[in-house]
Design an enzyme around this catalytic site. Sequence first.
Site, PDB file in Angstrom:
ATOM      1  N   ASP A  45       0.841  -1.203   0.000  1.00 37.33           N
ATOM      2  CA  ASP A  45       0.000   0.000   0.000  1.00 37.33           C
ATOM      3  C   ASP A  45       0.879   1.258   0.000  1.00 37.33           C
ATOM      4  OD1 ASP A  45       0.875  -0.079   2.613  1.00 37.33           O
ATOM      5  OD2 ASP A  45      -1.112   0.115   3.526  1.00 37.33           O
ATOM      6  N   SER A  46       2.212   1.070  -0.017  1.00 33.11           N
ATOM      7  CA  SER A  46       3.126   2.181  -0.291  1.00 33.11           C
ATOM      8  C   SER A  46       2.798   2.811  -1.640  1.00 33.11           C
ATOM      9  CB  SER A  46       4.579   1.699  -0.277  1.00 33.11           C
ATOM     10  OG  SER A  46       4.751   0.568  -1.116  1.00 33.11           O
ATOM     11  N   ASP A  84      -0.987  -6.067   0.298  1.00 33.82           N
ATOM     12  CA  ASP A  84      -1.401  -5.385   1.525  1.00 33.82           C
ATOM     13  C   ASP A  84      -2.903  -5.210   1.599  1.00 33.82           C
ATOM     14  OD1 ASP A  84       0.921  -4.923   2.975  1.00 33.82           O
ATOM     15  OD2 ASP A  84       1.357  -3.016   1.976  1.00 33.82           O
ATOM     16  N   LYS A 112      -1.159  -9.247   3.541  1.00 37.19           N
ATOM     17  CA  LYS A 112      -0.380  -8.716   4.660  1.00 37.19           C
ATOM     18  C   LYS A 112      -1.232  -7.693   5.379  1.00 37.19           C
ATOM     19  CE  LYS A 112       3.491  -6.018   3.923  1.00 37.19           C
ATOM     20  NZ  LYS A 112       3.142  -4.709   4.521  1.00 37.19           N
ATOM     21  N   GLU A 114      -1.339  -5.000   9.035  1.00 38.35           N
ATOM     22  CA  GLU A 114      -0.505  -4.325  10.025  1.00 38.35           C
ATOM     23  C   GLU A 114      -1.189  -4.330  11.372  1.00 38.35           C
ATOM     24  OE1 GLU A 114       0.354  -0.314   8.849  1.00 38.35           O
ATOM     25  OE2 GLU A 114       1.077  -0.914   6.875  1.00 38.35           O
ATOM     26  N   GLU A 181       9.278  -3.860  10.409  1.00 44.56           N
ATOM     27  CA  GLU A 181       9.741  -2.595   9.823  1.00 44.56           C
ATOM     28  C   GLU A 181      10.307  -1.697  10.917  1.00 44.56           C
ATOM     29  OE1 GLU A 181       7.008  -0.657   7.155  1.00 44.56           O
ATOM     30  OE2 GLU A 181       8.196   1.184   7.087  1.00 44.56           O
TER      31      GLU A 181
HETATM   32  O1  KIV Z   1       3.676  -1.039   1.459  1.00 47.41           O
HETATM   33  C1  KIV Z   1       4.855  -1.424   1.463  1.00 47.41           C
HETATM   34  O2  KIV Z   1       5.633  -1.237   0.511  1.00 47.41           O
HETATM   35  C2  KIV Z   1       5.338  -2.149   2.648  1.00 47.41           C
HETATM   36  C3  KIV Z   1       6.814  -2.336   2.781  1.00 47.41           C
HETATM   37  C4  KIV Z   1       7.480  -1.063   3.117  1.00 47.41           C
HETATM   38  C5  KIV Z   1       7.149  -3.399   3.757  1.00 47.41           C
HETATM   39  O3  KIV Z   1       4.546  -2.532   3.466  1.00 47.41           O
HETATM   40 NA    NA Z   2       2.502  -1.580   3.311  1.00 45.88          NA
END
Ligand code: KIV
Ligand code: NA
Length: 264
Positions: A45-46, A84, A112, A114, A181
């Site tokens: 989600d980056s 994510d 994934k 958080e 992280e």
């Molecule tokens: O969203 C992302 O790219 C991430 C990484 C920084 C681990 O969660």
């Molecule tokens: Na992320």
Amino acid sequence: MPNVTLTTLSKLKQTGEKITCLTAYDATFSQLVNEAGVEVILVGDSLGMVLQGNDSTLPVTVADMAYHTRAVKRGNSSALIMVDLPFMSYPNVDQALASSAQLMQAGAHMVKLEGAGWLAPIIKALVQNGVPVCAHLGLTPQAVNLLGGYKVQGRLDEQAQVILDDAKALEAAGASMLLLECVPSVLANAITEAVSVPVIGIGAGSGTDGQVLVVHDMLGLTRGHRQPRFVKNFMLDQQDVPGALRAYVEAVKKVEFPAAEHEF
Ligand code: KIV
Ligand code: NA
């Protein structure tokens, strides 16, 4: 390369060979990352920051993630695609199941999320429904407003103990992978030893079972803010993008990246 599965990753942890992971958000990068021999592609989600230009990951929706997952799936040949679950798409079991269904049907092999210990029942329900889960601990960017910024987590012994306990609890709940992280390397090493599932790190030192970076960061493309300490620009010694991606894989496999200067 044969298809990477959870079994492949678990064998890599057992044999001590480092697992490589990079983000990709589209078919071209997916293909390039595959060609470099990366085992895990993260549709992170980056993308809310890197692609959409937001100042956090909070605006990203499940529909956005599904769109990019479909593109990455088309470019993928053998990597495991981890996607994510975005901000507020898994506040309870029902919504986590509905959000994950969209991502898995778009091409994710794993999701994934958080958080911390509170995720245990959600992880359990996902696993019961056939969705492998990676739990992201330490600096969790979806909680940036609560954390007061993008800061290293677990510096105090008390905080570190909470993260270690959460890691064990989420493994017990059925998580197949953990991602740490921005935590001190000593804590990352303790967690990597304490759990039997693979642990991927970013800003967590070289002792974890694998490494991940945002592909735009490691290619030196990211603009607008100072790069975090854990980023290395792999383009500096390379002629082209495929070379930089291969250099990253080689550096992670040889445990040359991350170096001491990249850790906390
Ligand atoms: O969203 C992302 O790219 C991430 C990484 C920084 C681990 O969660
Ligand atoms: Na992320």
